[in-house]
Enzyme design. Sequence first.
Site, PDB file in Angstrom:
ATOM      1  N   ALA A 162       5.912   6.771   5.967  1.00 21.64           N
ATOM      2  CA  ALA A 162       6.828   5.932   5.409  1.00 21.64           C
ATOM      3  C   ALA A 162       8.295   6.453   5.927  1.00 21.64           C
ATOM      4  O   ALA A 162       9.255   5.756   6.449  1.00 21.64           O
ATOM      5  CB  ALA A 162       6.921   5.840   4.020  1.00 21.64           C
ATOM      6  N   ASN A 214       0.143  13.144   4.168  1.00 20.52           N
ATOM      7  CA  ASN A 214      -1.038  12.512   4.086  1.00 20.52           C
ATOM      8  C   ASN A 214      -1.428  11.515   5.108  1.00 20.52           C
ATOM      9  O   ASN A 214      -2.398  10.986   4.941  1.00 20.52           O
ATOM     10  CB  ASN A 214      -0.832  11.889   2.589  1.00 20.52           C
ATOM     11  CG  ASN A 214      -1.583  12.701   1.463  1.00 20.52           C
ATOM     12  OD1 ASN A 214      -1.850  13.964   1.613  1.00 20.52           O
ATOM     13  ND2 ASN A 214      -1.526  12.312   0.288  1.00 20.52           N
ATOM     14  N   GLY A 234      -8.001   1.713   8.186  1.00 18.87           N
ATOM     15  CA  GLY A 234      -7.010   0.993   9.032  1.00 18.87           C
ATOM     16  C   GLY A 234      -5.648   0.688   8.210  1.00 18.87           C
ATOM     17  O   GLY A 234      -5.644   1.208   7.287  1.00 18.87           O
ATOM     18  N   HIS A 263     -11.875  10.319  -6.349  1.00 15.18           N
ATOM     19  CA  HIS A 263     -13.010  10.292  -5.469  1.00 15.18           C
ATOM     20  C   HIS A 263     -14.207  11.117  -5.759  1.00 15.18           C
ATOM     21  O   HIS A 263     -13.631  12.588  -6.029  1.00 15.18           O
ATOM     22  CB  HIS A 263     -12.733  10.269  -3.908  1.00 15.18           C
ATOM     23  CG  HIS A 263     -13.809   9.817  -3.132  1.00 15.18           C
ATOM     24  ND1 HIS A 263     -15.073  10.623  -2.908  1.00 15.18           N
ATOM     25  CD2 HIS A 263     -13.752   8.780  -2.089  1.00 15.18           C
ATOM     26  CE1 HIS A 263     -15.793   9.799  -2.085  1.00 15.18           C
ATOM     27  NE2 HIS A 263     -15.115   8.594  -1.627  1.00 15.18           N
ATOM     28  N   GLU A 285     -19.037   7.598   0.389  1.00  9.17           N
ATOM     29  CA  GLU A 285     -19.928   6.786  -0.797  1.00  9.17           C
ATOM     30  C   GLU A 285     -21.203   6.302  -0.268  1.00  9.17           C
ATOM     31  O   GLU A 285     -21.980   6.190  -1.170  1.00  9.17           O
ATOM     32  CB  GLU A 285     -18.997   5.843  -1.327  1.00  9.17           C
ATOM     33  CG  GLU A 285     -18.950   5.413  -2.697  1.00  9.17           C
ATOM     34  CD  GLU A 285     -17.888   4.818  -3.336  1.00  9.17           C
ATOM     35  OE1 GLU A 285     -17.328   5.472  -4.235  1.00  9.17           O
ATOM     36  OE2 GLU A 285     -17.361   3.874  -2.794  1.00  9.17           O
ATOM     37  N   ARG A 288     -24.634   8.080  -0.771  1.00  5.40           N
ATOM     38  CA  ARG A 288     -25.443   7.737  -2.079  1.00  5.40           C
ATOM     39  C   ARG A 288     -26.146   6.387  -2.130  1.00  5.40           C
ATOM     40  O   ARG A 288     -27.246   5.947  -2.507  1.00  5.40           O
ATOM     41  CB  ARG A 288     -24.509   7.869  -3.322  1.00  5.40           C
ATOM     42  CG  ARG A 288     -24.246   9.554  -3.654  1.00  5.40           C
ATOM     43  CD  ARG A 288     -23.125   9.525  -4.762  1.00  5.40           C
ATOM     44  NE  ARG A 288     -21.625   9.590  -4.180  1.00  5.40           N
ATOM     45  CZ  ARG A 288     -20.816   8.831  -4.593  1.00  5.40           C
ATOM     46  NH1 ARG A 288     -21.019   7.891  -5.832  1.00  5.40           N
ATOM     47  NH2 ARG A 288     -19.763   8.695  -4.078  1.00  5.40           N
ATOM     48  N   HIS A 333      -7.193  11.482  -5.239  1.00  5.53           N
ATOM     49  CA  HIS A 333      -7.238  11.060  -3.898  1.00  5.53           C
ATOM     50  C   HIS A 333      -5.846  10.216  -3.664  1.00  5.53           C
ATOM     51  O   HIS A 333      -4.982  10.512  -2.427  1.00  5.53           O
ATOM     52  CB  HIS A 333      -8.309   9.889  -3.711  1.00  5.53           C
ATOM     53  CG  HIS A 333      -8.538   9.525  -2.303  1.00  5.53           C
ATOM     54  ND1 HIS A 333      -8.468  10.109  -1.327  1.00  5.53           N
ATOM     55  CD2 HIS A 333      -8.846   8.267  -1.866  1.00  5.53           C
ATOM     56  CE1 HIS A 333      -8.462   9.723  -0.291  1.00  5.53           C
ATOM     57  NE2 HIS A 333      -8.813   8.311  -0.674  1.00  5.53           N
ATOM     58  N   HIS A 334      -5.314   9.453  -4.621  1.00  2.79           N
ATOM     59  CA  HIS A 334      -4.044   8.652  -4.172  1.00  2.79           C
ATOM     60  C   HIS A 334      -3.377   8.542  -5.727  1.00  2.79           C
ATOM     61  O   HIS A 334      -4.023   8.210  -6.722  1.00  2.79           O
ATOM     62  CB  HIS A 334      -4.542   7.360  -3.720  1.00  2.79           C
ATOM     63  CG  HIS A 334      -3.216   6.686  -3.219  1.00  2.79           C
ATOM     64  ND1 HIS A 334      -2.792   6.638  -1.867  1.00  2.79           N
ATOM     65  CD2 HIS A 334      -2.309   5.920  -3.920  1.00  2.79           C
ATOM     66  CE1 HIS A 334      -1.720   5.853  -1.854  1.00  2.79           C
ATOM     67  NE2 HIS A 334      -1.490   5.416  -2.995  1.00  2.79           N
ATOM     68  N   GLU A 389       4.003   6.443  -0.822  1.00  2.00           N
ATOM     69  CA  GLU A 389       3.335   6.721  -1.938  1.00  2.00           C
ATOM     70  C   GLU A 389       4.437   7.444  -2.982  1.00  2.00           C
ATOM     71  O   GLU A 389       4.037   7.427  -4.353  1.00  2.00           O
ATOM     72  CB  GLU A 389       2.275   7.949  -1.408  1.00  2.00           C
ATOM     73  CG  GLU A 389       1.312   7.932  -2.457  1.00  2.00           C
ATOM     74  CD  GLU A 389       0.107   8.928  -2.206  1.00  2.00           C
ATOM     75  OE1 GLU A 389      -0.141   9.264  -0.959  1.00  2.00           O
ATOM     76  OE2 GLU A 389      -0.702   9.246  -3.258  1.00  2.00           O
TER      77      GLU A 389
END
Length: 453
Positions: free
Chosen positions: A15, A42, A49, A245, A258, A261, A387-388, A417
Amino acid sequence: ETLDADVVIIGAGGAGMTAAITAASEGKSVIIIEKAPIVGGNTSRATGGMNAAETKYQETAGIEDSVELFVEDTMKGGYEKNNKELVQTMAEQSASAIEFLDSIGAHLSDVGKAGGASTNRSHRPVDAEGKILSVGSYLVPIFEQAAKDNNVTFYMETEATEIMMNEGAAVGVKASSANTDYTINAKAVILATGGFGGNLEMVESYKPELKGYVTTNASTITGDGIKMAEAVGANLVDMAEIQIHPTVVQSNGALITESLRGDGAILVNNEGKRFTNEVLTRDVVSANIIAEEGSAAWLIVDQQMFDDSNVIQGYVNKGYMIQGDTIADLAKAMEVDEATLQETIDNWVGMVKAGEDTDFGRDDLATVKYDLSKAPYYAVKIAPGVHHTMGGVEINTNTEVINKNGEVIPGLYAAGEVTGGVHGGNRLGGNAVADIIVFGRIAGQNAATYVSK
Ligand code: ADP
C-alpha cells in the site's frame, strides 16, 4: 534532524509503495519511512493473486465477470459486515489497478479462481515457462524500483512514532532510527503500516480467545499505525475481526495448506490420538487444537500423498516435516506413544475403508483421496496462527481518515491492512492485494491533490 516533503508515507509495504509511486508521479516530493531493514512487509508473503473484475486479461481469456459480482462475493465472504462503499470502490477500480501495474512493468496475466469467488478473477504473475508465481514476492521489487525511479526517498530502519498535528490537521511525522531522531514536516501524511497480526498482545487485547496463537505475519506488523491514528482521534472499526489459520508451523509462521486435510491428512494430539474432525471450518479446528495440551497438534500424511504432491515434498525439503519409516519410527520422532499412534492410524485406515468416521463424524471418508495406509509417514507440528487483521482505522472512499465524530481528519490518509471495513468479518484470498493497490493509489492521488490546494 528536520526533513521536509510534500507527502510523508509510513510503511513500505504494498500500500505504501503504491501510494508513493502515485503521489510522486504527480510531481510531489515523497518520503517513505520503513522500520524494517527491507521493504515489503506482509505484502511479500502474499502467495495467491489479486482479485480484479472486468479486466483485459479476463476478456482475453473469455471470462465473464462484473464489478457487481465482485462486490457480491466480497460482501458474502465477509459475512456482510464489510463497508459496502469501500468494497464498491475496490471492485470498480480493480481493473484500472491492473492497468497501473502493467504501466510499471508488473503483469498479472494469468487469471485463476480463488476461494469464495464465483468466477476466475485472481490475477497472477507467470514466469517465462508459464509457471504461476507468488504475487507478493513478484510485486515488491517492482514497486521498490518504480518508487526509486520516481525519486521517492526511502528512510529504512526508521520507525515512525507520532503523527504531528496543527489545528486539527496532520502536518508531519516524528520518527527515529538507531542514531537519529527525525521531524518530518509534510503537507500530507499517509499511513500504510499494515495490520497488527504480528503483535500478539494487541491481538489478545481485542480478541482474548486468540491467546496462545502463533502468527503468519512479519515481525514488524505490530499495529503502530493504528495506535498513532488513534492518538490523533481516528475512529477504529472491526478490531475484533481477526482471521486465523489452523495449521501454521510454529517456528517460522509458514502455512500448511488446508487442502492436505481435505485430501486425507489427519490431526493428532501429543498423545498420538485424533481429537477433531479435521475438515470443520478454520475457526472451529483452531479452537479444538488450542484446547489440546500444549495448544498444538501434528498433521500426518503418508508416502502416497508425498509421492503425489509437490507441496508436501517442498515441506519436507524445507525441513518442516519429519519422517518415519514405520508408524513406530514416526511416533519416536514425534515423541508420542508408539502403540497409541499405531492404534490411531490402524483405526483411521479401517474407518476410511468402511467410509465412516465413527469417532469424530468427518463426513468425507467415503470419498477421501488417501487412506494413510502407505509407509513411510511424515508429520509436521502445527498450531493455529493469526493471519490477517480485518479491522483498523476508519477511512472513506477517498482514503481520508475519519475521527470519532465521523469527520475527516485533514491531511491524514490511510490504505491497506492498517484500515478496517473492506473485508468485514472475513477476507477472501486475493482481496488483500486488490485492497492495497486500489486504496494505495487513491491515497497517493488524494494526498497529491490535497497538497496542491
Ligand atoms: P500493506 O499490505 O497494508 O501494504 P504491509 O504489511 O505489506 O502492509 O506493509 C506494512 C509496512 O509498514 C511493513 O513493511 C512494516 O515494517 C512497516 N511499518 C509498520 N509500522 C511502522 C512504523 N511505525 N514505522 C515505519 N514503518 C512501519
